[in-house]
Design an enzyme around this catalytic site. Structure first.
Site, mmCIF file in Angstrom:
data_model
loop_
_atom_site.group_PDB
_atom_site.id
_atom_site.type_symbol
_atom_site.label_atom_id
_atom_site.label_comp_id
_atom_site.label_asym_id
_atom_site.label_seq_id
_atom_site.Cartn_x
_atom_site.Cartn_y
_atom_site.Cartn_z
ATOM 1 N N ASP A 142 -9.697 3.622 -3.899
ATOM 2 C CA ASP A 142 -10.406 2.398 -3.497
ATOM 3 C C ASP A 142 -11.840 2.338 -4.015
ATOM 4 O O ASP A 142 -12.568 3.333 -4.007
ATOM 5 C CB ASP A 142 -10.487 2.313 -1.963
ATOM 6 N N ASP A 200 0.819 -1.213 0.000
ATOM 7 C CA ASP A 200 0.000 0.000 0.000
ATOM 8 C C ASP A 200 0.857 1.269 0.000
ATOM 9 O O ASP A 200 2.090 1.200 -0.069
ATOM 10 C CB ASP A 200 -0.943 -0.049 1.214
#
Ligand SMILES: *[C@@H]1O[C@H](CO)[C@@H](O)[C@H](O)[C@H]1NC(C)=O
Ligand SMILES: *[C@@H]1O[C@H](CO)[C@@H](O)[C@H](O)[C@H]1NC(C)=O
Ligand SMILES: *[C@@H]1O[C@H](CO)[C@@H](O)[C@H](O)[C@H]1NC(C)=O
Length: 474
Positions: A213, A153
């Protein structure tokens, strides 16, 4: 003498040239087709445990999803309790009481692979310890555990982003650390398209997220996902809808290559926020773009309808096609706006490695519509293809029935028949071989033929897609 030297030089040049051509592959030889699997985040967020992962792995096998190709069981954020005195990450003993190696070994014994998560920052997105500055220690630990996959991430990166070079250098450190371990580990970047990874990440990773996202909505705009295009997006955000992410793929279509896939984010099919028809659009278009396909729902409670979507072999064969390319959007028109002010129709194509072409007609409008496309439009880039007749196969024509799917969920574990038109066993035969052998589950059902100069028209439901394989008529 001179002649033979020249001949030799020519031979060397040819060899060099052919090895350049053969450079298709990936930076580490892994992930030659888009990765498929399951990740807990969309359905469970931080609520992770040994039980959840192991029960899920067993269910993946039981429902035939492993043999459809879903191989990676990926644990997302929130698994550690920090670092020990030697600087190594330690798994949370409440969530993973037997320790990670025991769980991973049980998952391997089911014929599956195991993925883990960290962030190229001082903290993960949920504020657990991150890997920035600890890359080699973390990679070594995961390799010693038997980890096969890393989702990496971008949170809390200490300002080491904002230019492609800063992001490249930061992600490269982990790439090298993974390589140093000697274990084969798929490296999946999750930097949300920041700093244009599609232009630099192919030489250091196996896939890269290209958007903020996803959230389980079809086309609802959200101010926290401010970009509608990938080009020039400086704040990817989150709560991005299916249609938002899909349209961001249009401009970066040429930047999907073998071994590096533009990752459109984990699938939401089964999480309850969309209709069946919307989930069919979501799943079909992720497959069409050669996106990684990571199931993002609780598959211990999967409904028959959702099992039928996740296992559609005719769609999976497009995702796993050796062409490993994304789709081209030819046009997008606005239609009557809905409550969100949205409403559009679009047409996409993708050419596959055996010369077939996939056509997708998307109706993201409020009403069912007759949509069409001409052969000249479908083969805009292919003058010779425009002169052929094409047979059209609907890739959802053989969708598994609710009865068949219920049977599987309720424990019918009879093996997938090699002549099934609804299921395919990719552990027994690859999708590529299946296509070459004309396997009945992989091409859908024939619905039309288009002659040179002709038009193909089809009624497409509201918030639906028609997705078709065009095969040159014999
Ligand atoms: C820290 O964890 C590593 C890896 O599990 C282990 O080898 C090491 O002994 C631990 N160090 C301490 C001080 O507990
Ligand atoms: C194709 O769609 C366009 C736009 O809706 C419409 O004007 C045209 O009549 C359609 N053509 C055919 C052959 O269906
Ligand atoms: C798929 O094929 C493999 C290899 O032949 C076999 O072991 C497995 O049981 C099959 N799976 C299903 C669900 O039929």
């Amino acid at each position: 003498m001179i002649r033979s030297t020249l001949k030799m030089l020519l031979g060397v040049a040819l060899l060099l040239f052919s090895s350049m051509l053969a450079e298709a592959g990936s930076y580490n030889g892994l992930n030659l087709l888009p990765q498929m699997g399951w990740n807990n985040w969309n359905a469970f967020h931080c609520d992770v445990s040994d039980n959840l992962l192991y029960e899920t792995a067993q269910q993946i096998v039981k429902l035939g999803l492993r043999d459809a190709g879903y191989k990676y069981v990926v644990l997302d954020d929130c698994w550690s309790s920090g670092r020990n005195d030697s600087g190594y990450l330690v798994e949370d003993a409440k969530k993973f009481p037997r320790g990670m190696p025991a769980l991973i070994s049980d998952i391997h014994a089911l014929g599956l692979k195991f993925g883990i998560y960290s962030s190229a920052g001082v903290m993960t997105c949920a504020q657990y310890k991150g890997s920035l500055g600890y890359e080699q220690k973390d990679a070594d630990l995961w390799a010693s555990w038997g980890v096969d996959y890393l989702k990496y991430d971008n949170c809390y990166n200490e300002g080491q982003s904002g230019t492609p070079k800063l992001s490249f250098d930061r992600y490269k450190v982990m790439s090298q650390a993974l390589a140093t371990t000697g274990r084969k580990i798929v490296y999946a970047l999750c930097n949300w398209g920041n700093d244009d990874p599609y232009d630099w990440a192919q030489t250091l990773s196996n896939s890269g997220r290209m958007s903020g996202d996803i959230i389980d909505t079809f086309n609802r705009p959200d101010a926290r996902c401010p970009c509608t295009e990938s080009v020039g997006c400086v704040w990817p955000g989150f709560h991005c809808s299916v249609m938002n992410i899909l349209n961001k793929m249009a401009a970066i279509q040429p930047r999907t290559i073998q071994g590096y896939y533009n990752d459109m984010d984990m699938l939401e099919v089964g999480n309850g926020g969309q209709t069946d028809s919307e989930y069919v659009v979501h799943f079909s278009m992720w497959a069409m773009h050669a996106s990684p396909l990571l199931i993002g729902t609780d598959i211990r409670k999967l409904s028959p309808a959702n099992l039928a979507i996740y296992s559609n072999p005719a769609i999976l064969a497009v995702n796993q096609d050796t062409s490993t390319s994304a789709a081209h959007r030819h046009w997008l028109y606005r239609v009557e706006p809905d409550q969100y002010g949205e409403g559009e129709i679009s047409m996409w194509t993708r050419e596959l490695s055996n010369g077939d072409t996939i056509l997708a007609l998307i109706n993201a409008g409020m009403h069912s519509l007759s949509m069409n496309s001409t052969l000249d439009e479908i083969f805009f880039d292919g003058p010779s293809q425009r002169k052929q007749t094409w047979d059209v196969y609907d890739l959802w024509a053989n969708r598994m029935s609710e009865d068949e799917a219920s049977g599987i969920i309720n424990g019918d574990d009879s093996p997938i028949s090699p002549t099934s038109s609804t299921r395919f066993n990719a552990s027994a035969m690859s999708y590529d071989e299946g296509i070459k052998n004309g396997h009945p589950a992989l091409t859908g059902g024939k619905v039309a033929s288009i002659e040179p100069g002709g038009t193909f028209a089809k009624e497409i439901p509201s918030h639906g897609v028609g997705i078709f394989r065009l095969k040159a008529a014999k």
